[in-house]
Design a protein around this motif. Structure first.
Motif, PDB file in Angstrom:
ATOM      1  N   LEU A  37      18.999-169.669 -17.478  1.00 52.47           N
ATOM      2  CA  LEU A  37      19.144-168.913 -16.011  1.00 52.47           C
ATOM      3  C   LEU A  37      19.422-167.709 -15.656  1.00 52.47           C
ATOM      4  CD1 LEU A  37      20.922-170.538 -12.992  1.00 52.47           C
ATOM      5  CD2 LEU A  37      21.529-167.922 -13.511  1.00 52.47           C
ATOM      6  N   TYR A  38      20.436-167.529 -17.154  1.00 56.10           N
ATOM      7  CA  TYR A  38      20.671-165.752 -17.464  1.00 56.10           C
ATOM      8  C   TYR A  38      19.031-165.027 -17.403  1.00 56.10           C
ATOM      9  CZ  TYR A  38      25.818-166.402 -16.506  1.00 56.10           C
ATOM     10  OH  TYR A  38      26.837-166.564 -15.971  1.00 56.10           O
ATOM     11  N   MET A  39      18.715-165.534 -18.391  1.00 56.90           N
ATOM     12  CA  MET A  39      17.744-164.753 -19.109  1.00 56.90           C
ATOM     13  C   MET A  39      16.598-164.274 -19.012  1.00 56.90           C
ATOM     14  SD  MET A  39      17.737-164.328 -22.271  1.00 56.90           S
ATOM     15  CE  MET A  39      16.240-163.928 -23.068  1.00 56.90           C
ATOM     16  N   THR A  40      16.930-165.116 -16.966  1.00 54.02           N
ATOM     17  CA  THR A  40      15.403-164.780 -15.784  1.00 54.02           C
ATOM     18  C   THR A  40      16.163-163.508 -15.285  1.00 54.02           C
ATOM     19  OG1 THR A  40      16.777-166.675 -14.395  1.00 54.02           O
ATOM     20  CG2 THR A  40      14.951-167.490 -15.023  1.00 54.02           C
ATOM     21  N   ILE A  41      17.082-163.057 -15.606  1.00 51.95           N
ATOM     22  CA  ILE A  41      17.747-162.046 -14.407  1.00 51.95           C
ATOM     23  C   ILE A  41      18.344-160.847 -16.065  1.00 51.95           C
ATOM     24  CG2 ILE A  41      19.743-161.608 -13.179  1.00 51.95           C
ATOM     25  CD1 ILE A  41      20.547-163.910 -12.310  1.00 51.95           C
ATOM     26  N   GLU A  80      19.966-157.542 -15.763  1.00 52.30           N
ATOM     27  CA  GLU A  80      20.356-157.508 -16.417  1.00 52.30           C
ATOM     28  C   GLU A  80      21.432-158.659 -17.018  1.00 52.30           C
ATOM     29  OE1 GLU A  80      24.980-156.916 -14.657  1.00 52.30           O
ATOM     30  OE2 GLU A  80      23.868-157.634 -13.312  1.00 52.30           O
ATOM     31  N   PHE A  81      21.441-159.432 -17.050  1.00 51.31           N
ATOM     32  CA  PHE A  81      22.688-160.534 -18.509  1.00 51.31           C
ATOM     33  C   PHE A  81      20.718-160.507 -19.873  1.00 51.31           C
ATOM     34  CE2 PHE A  81      23.629-161.887 -14.340  1.00 51.31           C
ATOM     35  CZ  PHE A  81      24.932-162.098 -14.867  1.00 51.31           C
ATOM     36  N   ALA A  82      19.282-161.037 -19.208  1.00 53.73           N
ATOM     37  CA  ALA A  82      18.774-161.137 -20.151  1.00 53.73           C
ATOM     38  C   ALA A  82      18.633-159.777 -20.789  1.00 53.73           C
ATOM     39  CB  ALA A  82      17.724-160.727 -19.419  1.00 53.73           C
ATOM     40  N   TYR A  83      18.846-158.316 -20.662  1.00 57.28           N
ATOM     41  CA  TYR A  83      19.350-157.448 -22.100  1.00 57.28           C
ATOM     42  C   TYR A  83      20.493-157.577 -22.952  1.00 57.28           C
ATOM     43  CZ  TYR A  83      20.891-152.623 -22.732  1.00 57.28           C
ATOM     44  OH  TYR A  83      21.308-151.259 -23.595  1.00 57.28           O
ATOM     45  N   THR A  84      21.423-158.160 -22.377  1.00 55.03           N
ATOM     46  CA  THR A  84      22.916-158.561 -23.289  1.00 55.03           C
ATOM     47  C   THR A  84      22.452-159.023 -24.022  1.00 55.03           C
ATOM     48  OG1 THR A  84      24.381-157.454 -21.169  1.00 55.03           O
ATOM     49  CG2 THR A  84      24.852-159.198 -23.713  1.00 55.03           C
ATOM     50  N   TYR A  85      21.229-160.755 -23.791  1.00 51.46           N
ATOM     51  CA  TYR A  85      21.626-161.488 -24.378  1.00 51.46           C
ATOM     52  C   TYR A  85      20.380-161.631 -25.357  1.00 51.46           C
ATOM     53  CZ  TYR A  85      25.115-163.833 -22.107  1.00 51.46           C
ATOM     54  OH  TYR A  85      25.666-164.639 -21.414  1.00 51.46           O
ATOM     55  N   GLN A  86      19.418-160.817 -25.504  1.00 52.73           N
ATOM     56  CA  GLN A  86      18.453-160.445 -26.115  1.00 52.73           C
ATOM     57  C   GLN A  86      18.620-159.680 -27.450  1.00 52.73           C
ATOM     58  OE1 GLN A  86      15.189-158.824 -23.494  1.00 52.73           O
ATOM     59  NE2 GLN A  86      14.495-160.938 -22.674  1.00 52.73           N
ATOM     60  N   ARG A  87      20.301-159.296 -26.890  1.00 48.28           N
ATOM     61  CA  ARG A  87      20.730-157.845 -28.210  1.00 48.28           C
ATOM     62  C   ARG A  87      20.945-158.414 -28.997  1.00 48.28           C
ATOM     63  NH1 ARG A  87      20.192-152.705 -26.263  1.00 48.28           N
ATOM     64  NH2 ARG A  87      22.181-151.827 -27.751  1.00 48.28           N
ATOM     65  N   LYS A  88      20.788-159.900 -29.275  1.00 52.92           N
ATOM     66  CA  LYS A  88      21.587-160.929 -29.779  1.00 52.92           C
ATOM     67  C   LYS A  88      20.695-162.034 -30.296  1.00 52.92           C
ATOM     68  CE  LYS A  88      25.930-160.568 -27.466  1.00 52.92           C
ATOM     69  NZ  LYS A  88      27.296-160.716 -26.183  1.00 52.92           N
ATOM     70  N   SER A  89      21.500-162.865 -31.315  1.00 54.18           N
ATOM     71  CA  SER A  89      20.120-164.212 -31.750  1.00 54.18           C
ATOM     72  C   SER A  89      20.817-165.475 -30.267  1.00 54.18           C
ATOM     73  CB  SER A  89      21.540-164.786 -33.464  1.00 54.18           C
ATOM     74  OG  SER A  89      23.033-165.600 -33.231  1.00 54.18           O
ATOM     75  N   LYS A  90      20.604-166.320 -30.139  1.00 58.49           N
ATOM     76  CA  LYS A  90      20.228-166.898 -29.453  1.00 58.49           C
ATOM     77  C   LYS A  90      22.013-167.698 -29.245  1.00 58.49           C
ATOM     78  CE  LYS A  90      18.161-171.337 -26.896  1.00 58.49           C
ATOM     79  NZ  LYS A  90      16.567-171.757 -27.197  1.00 58.49           N
ATOM     80  N   GLU A  91      22.017-168.172 -31.279  1.00 58.61           N
ATOM     81  CA  GLU A  91      23.393-168.615 -31.579  1.00 58.61           C
ATOM     82  C   GLU A  91      24.222-167.609 -30.999  1.00 58.61           C
ATOM     83  OE1 GLU A  91      25.757-170.848 -35.836  1.00 58.61           O
ATOM     84  OE2 GLU A  91      23.691-169.016 -35.591  1.00 58.61           O
ATOM     85  N   LYS A  92      24.666-166.610 -31.178  1.00 56.91           N
ATOM     86  CA  LYS A  92      25.817-165.841 -30.529  1.00 56.91           C
ATOM     87  C   LYS A  92      25.594-166.018 -29.491  1.00 56.91           C
ATOM     88  CE  LYS A  92      28.260-161.831 -31.026  1.00 56.91           C
ATOM     89  NZ  LYS A  92      28.782-161.580 -30.212  1.00 56.91           N
ATOM     90  N   ALA A  93      24.547-165.737 -28.557  1.00 54.91           N
ATOM     91  CA  ALA A  93      24.539-165.705 -27.041  1.00 54.91           C
ATOM     92  C   ALA A  93      25.154-167.689 -26.879  1.00 54.91           C
ATOM     93  CB  ALA A  93      23.387-166.065 -26.362  1.00 54.91           C
ATOM     94  N   TYR A  94      24.820-168.547 -27.333  1.00 60.48           N
ATOM     95  CA  TYR A  94      25.235-169.691 -26.579  1.00 60.48           C
ATOM     96  C   TYR A  94      26.902-169.514 -26.753  1.00 60.48           C
ATOM     97  CZ  TYR A  94      20.802-172.374 -26.399  1.00 60.48           C
ATOM     98  OH  TYR A  94      19.843-173.557 -25.517  1.00 60.48           O
ATOM     99  N   VAL A 121      28.209-163.764 -12.061  1.00 61.78           N
ATOM    100  CA  VAL A 121      27.051-164.453 -10.892  1.00 61.78           C
ATOM    101  C   VAL A 121      25.817-164.317 -11.461  1.00 61.78           C
ATOM    102  CG1 VAL A 121      27.727-164.248  -8.834  1.00 61.78           C
ATOM    103  CG2 VAL A 121      29.291-164.062  -9.984  1.00 61.78           C
ATOM    104  N   ALA A 122      25.573-165.307 -11.133  1.00 60.80           N
ATOM    105  CA  ALA A 122      23.317-165.217 -11.150  1.00 60.80           C
ATOM    106  C   ALA A 122      22.893-166.489 -10.372  1.00 60.80           C
ATOM    107  CB  ALA A 122      23.436-165.085 -12.972  1.00 60.80           C
ATOM    108  N   THR A 123      21.789-165.834  -9.325  1.00 61.59           N
ATOM    109  CA  THR A 123      21.193-167.050  -8.903  1.00 61.59           C
ATOM    110  C   THR A 123      19.616-167.442  -9.748  1.00 61.59           C
ATOM    111  OG1 THR A 123      22.725-167.351  -7.056  1.00 61.59           O
ATOM    112  CG2 THR A 123      19.971-167.886  -6.912  1.00 61.59           C
ATOM    113  N   ARG A 124      19.500-167.681  -9.733  1.00 61.58           N
ATOM    114  CA  ARG A 124      17.688-168.152 -10.081  1.00 61.58           C
ATOM    115  C   ARG A 124      16.932-167.204  -9.015  1.00 61.58           C
ATOM    116  NH1 ARG A 124      15.609-170.944 -14.474  1.00 61.58           N
ATOM    117  NH2 ARG A 124      17.265-171.737 -14.275  1.00 61.58           N
ATOM    118  N   PRO A 125      16.375-166.192  -9.599  1.00 63.94           N
ATOM    119  CA  PRO A 125      14.931-166.354  -8.405  1.00 63.94           C
ATOM    120  C   PRO A 125      14.077-167.254  -8.284  1.00 63.94           C
ATOM    121  CG  PRO A 125      14.940-165.310 -10.616  1.00 63.94           C
ATOM    122  CD  PRO A 125      16.306-165.840 -11.111  1.00 63.94           C
ATOM    123  N   GLY A 126      13.929-166.899  -7.129  1.00 56.86           N
ATOM    124  CA  GLY A 126      13.443-167.874  -6.594  1.00 56.86           C
ATOM    125  C   GLY A 126      14.087-168.954  -5.325  1.00 56.86           C
TER     126      GLY A 126
END
Length: 272
Positions: free
Chosen positions: A150-154, A156-170, A211-216
């Motif tokens: 969900l966060y990767m669809t937004i 603001e949050f994708a920007y933060t998580y893309q700068r980390k490994s998936k393991e660290k984001a988890y 706080v996040a809601t999936r687009p659509g």
């Protein structure tokens, strides 16, 4: 810079509790971890002595730094020079305190946000969103992939998580699910539609984050229902909740729930 030990926890709590809303992250981290943990380290001026008030207080949690001082004229240059060496992802705190650092920080951009506080939810909100609130549930570690997706669809949050490994984001999401907070969500079928988290939970308070809601799937009241359920459950255990916002439309939602503005909280991030 002087590194602090758990010997000075009581002094730190006394100092930071003078403004508990602005220092919520620091108080939550100290309560959860103390000063001698792999995730947390704390510092103050080399000249500080135990019988003195802290001239400033620095807490490093993972890759985030929080700075506080009761004195707005504290030596921001010395603190900034130290933080340039640490080079964290984020530096944050009360706006008046962080602004004193900004001229000396390298390659960073300041993002001021409103800090708001909630002590009580009105019955009208519960009645209006009661049926949706019943669909909200507390997430577990098994739901981490759904929250990440969900966060990767937004942006603001994708920007933060893309700068980390998936393991660290988890692991970041896991911290707010089972270590320093809680996470609530509402599903449409098997898809997580909206999510909200707390962070830095302590005996008195918690910070509402993520706080996040999936687009659509927006415009259906999902985020408000998830917020209301989380806030309702938290306020049965603690005195107040805080959150940040800089989006006027989000601010209107938070104000309608009962959040009241307290002042400005500023985050300073690395520039790309």
């Amino acid at each position: 810079m002087q590194k602090l030990s758990n010997e000075y926890l009581k002094a730190a709590f006394s100092y930071l509790r003078l403004e508990p809303e602005f220092n919520l992250f620091l108080l939550g981290d100290l309560e959860a971890y103390g000063m001698e943990h792999e995730n947390v380290s704390c510092y103050t001026d080399d000249d500080w002595k135990p019988d003195m008030e802290f001239p400033y207080f620095i807490l490093i949690y993972r890759d985030n730094v929080m700075v506080y001082s009761r004195n707005e004229d504290y030596n921001g240059k010395i603190v900034a020079e130290y933080l340039n060496e640490v080079n964290p992802e984020n530096i944050s705190g009360k706006d008046e305190i962080i602004r004193r650092l900004v001229p000396y920080l390298k390659d960073r951009a300041a993002r001021p946000m409103y800090l708001a506080k909630l002590n009580h939810i009105g019955d009208e909100q519960r009645e209006q969103y009661g049926s949706l609130m019943k669909r909200v549930r507390k997430l577990t570690e098994e739901d981490i992939p759904a929250a990440y997706d969900l966060y990767m669809t937004i942006d603001e949050f994708a920007y933060t998580y893309q700068r980390k490994s998936k393991e660290k984001a988890y692991d970041d999401i896991r911290q707010n699910i089972s270590a320093i907070g809680r996470t609530y969500g509402i599903f449409e079928g098997e898809v997580l539609a909206s999510v909200v988290q707390t962070s830095a939970e302590n005996k008195r308070s918690a910070m509402v984050v993520g706080v996040a809601t999936r687009p659509g799937m927006r415009g259906k009241g999902y985020a408000r229902a998830a917020m209301l359920r989380l806030c309702q459950d938290c306020l049965e255990e603690m005195e107040f909740l805080c959150l940040f916002f800089d989006n006027p439309s989000a601010g209107r939602i938070y104000h309608s729930i009962g959040f009241q503005d307290m002042g400005i909280y500023t985050v300073v991030r690395k520039e790309d």
